[in-house]
Design a protein around this motif. Structure first.
Motif, PDB file in Angstrom:
ATOM      1  N   GLY A   1      34.962  39.108  52.937  1.00 26.78           N
ATOM      2  CA  GLY A   1      36.392  39.261  52.682  1.00 26.78           C
ATOM      3  C   GLY A   1      36.751  38.845  51.268  1.00 26.78           C
ATOM      4  N   VAL A   2      36.160  37.757  50.807  1.00 28.85           N
ATOM      5  CA  VAL A   2      36.422  37.287  49.447  1.00 28.85           C
ATOM      6  C   VAL A   2      35.905  38.303  48.433  1.00 28.85           C
ATOM      7  CG1 VAL A   2      35.838  35.496  47.767  1.00 28.85           C
ATOM      8  CG2 VAL A   2      36.469  34.860  50.080  1.00 28.85           C
ATOM      9  N   LYS A   3      34.743  38.871  48.711  1.00 33.90           N
ATOM     10  CA  LYS A   3      34.176  39.879  47.818  1.00 33.90           C
ATOM     11  C   LYS A   3      35.080  41.095  47.717  1.00 33.90           C
ATOM     12  CE  LYS A   3      29.202  39.951  47.304  1.00 33.90           C
ATOM     13  NZ  LYS A   3      27.935  40.393  47.864  1.00 33.90           N
ATOM     14  N   ALA A   4      35.586  41.568  48.837  1.00 34.62           N
ATOM     15  CA  ALA A   4      36.463  42.733  48.856  1.00 34.62           C
ATOM     16  C   ALA A   4      37.759  42.430  48.107  1.00 34.62           C
ATOM     17  CB  ALA A   4      36.758  43.148  50.288  1.00 34.62           C
TER      18      ALA A   4
ATOM     19  N   ARG B   1      38.209  40.209  45.705  1.00 33.70           N
ATOM     20  CA  ARG B   1      37.895  40.104  44.283  1.00 33.70           C
ATOM     21  C   ARG B   1      37.725  41.491  43.660  1.00 33.70           C
ATOM     22  NH1 ARG B   1      32.593  37.115  43.189  1.00 33.70           N
ATOM     23  NH2 ARG B   1      33.606  35.656  44.588  1.00 33.70           N
ATOM     24  N   THR B   2      37.035  42.375  44.358  1.00 34.32           N
ATOM     25  CA  THR B   2      36.832  43.734  43.859  1.00 34.32           C
ATOM     26  C   THR B   2      38.168  44.459  43.717  1.00 34.32           C
ATOM     27  OG1 THR B   2      34.674  43.813  44.930  1.00 34.32           O
ATOM     28  CG2 THR B   2      35.640  45.904  44.297  1.00 34.32           C
ATOM     29  N   GLY B   3      39.037  44.313  44.706  1.00 34.93           N
ATOM     30  CA  GLY B   3      40.358  44.935  44.641  1.00 34.93           C
ATOM     31  C   GLY B   3      41.172  44.430  43.462  1.00 34.93           C
ATOM     32  N   LEU B   4      41.151  43.131  43.236  1.00 37.99           N
ATOM     33  CA  LEU B   4      41.899  42.563  42.117  1.00 37.99           C
ATOM     34  C   LEU B   4      41.354  43.049  40.773  1.00 37.99           C
ATOM     35  CD1 LEU B   4      42.491  38.900  43.311  1.00 37.99           C
ATOM     36  CD2 LEU B   4      44.180  40.718  43.060  1.00 37.99           C
ATOM     37  N   ILE B   5      40.043  43.172  40.666  1.00 44.08           N
ATOM     38  CA  ILE B   5      39.435  43.657  39.428  1.00 44.08           C
ATOM     39  C   ILE B   5      39.853  45.099  39.165  1.00 44.08           C
ATOM     40  CG2 ILE B   5      37.230  44.307  38.367  1.00 44.08           C
ATOM     41  CD1 ILE B   5      36.045  41.747  39.596  1.00 44.08           C
ATOM     42  N   ILE B   6      39.856  45.928  40.210  1.00 42.45           N
ATOM     43  CA  ILE B   6      40.259  47.329  40.047  1.00 42.45           C
ATOM     44  C   ILE B   6      41.708  47.418  39.587  1.00 42.45           C
ATOM     45  CG2 ILE B   6      40.740  49.449  41.329  1.00 42.45           C
ATOM     46  CD1 ILE B   6      38.212  48.836  42.974  1.00 42.45           C
ATOM     47  N   ILE B   7      42.586  46.637  40.203  1.00 41.44           N
ATOM     48  CA  ILE B   7      43.999  46.648  39.810  1.00 41.44           C
ATOM     49  C   ILE B   7      44.153  46.182  38.367  1.00 41.44           C
ATOM     50  CG2 ILE B   7      46.228  45.515  40.232  1.00 41.44           C
ATOM     51  CD1 ILE B   7      45.500  45.583  43.228  1.00 41.44           C
ATOM     52  N   LEU B   8      43.441  45.145  37.972  1.00 40.72           N
ATOM     53  CA  LEU B   8      43.518  44.635  36.611  1.00 40.72           C
ATOM     54  C   LEU B   8      43.043  45.666  35.601  1.00 40.72           C
ATOM     55  CD1 LEU B   8      44.145  42.187  34.810  1.00 40.72           C
ATOM     56  CD2 LEU B   8      41.779  41.472  35.133  1.00 40.72           C
TER      57      LEU B   8
END
Length: 57
Positions: A27-30, A32-39
């Motif tokens: 869940g943490v990985k997902a 983090r990945t989502g936040l990176i994509i948005i950024l």
């Protein structure tokens, strides 16, 4: 026999805790990945806006 039962119970508990930790790390990985994509999208849009502003001036 009692000691063997206790050891088996501890092993079962340890396995349950390890599985729970693995699920949390997914869940943490997902997240983090989502936040990176948005950024990345935000930074890309900002860069495009700056380029348009400079080129129109």
């Amino acid at each position: 026999m009692g000691q063997e039962n206790e050891i088996q119970e501890l092993k079962d508990r340890l396995n349950a805790v390890e599985q729970e930790l693995q699920q949390r790390s997914r869940g943490v990985k997902a997240l983090r990945t989502g936040l990176i994509i948005i950024l990345v999208i935000f930074l890309l849009m900002t860069l495009i806006g700056i380029i348009q502003f400079v080129s129109s001036g």
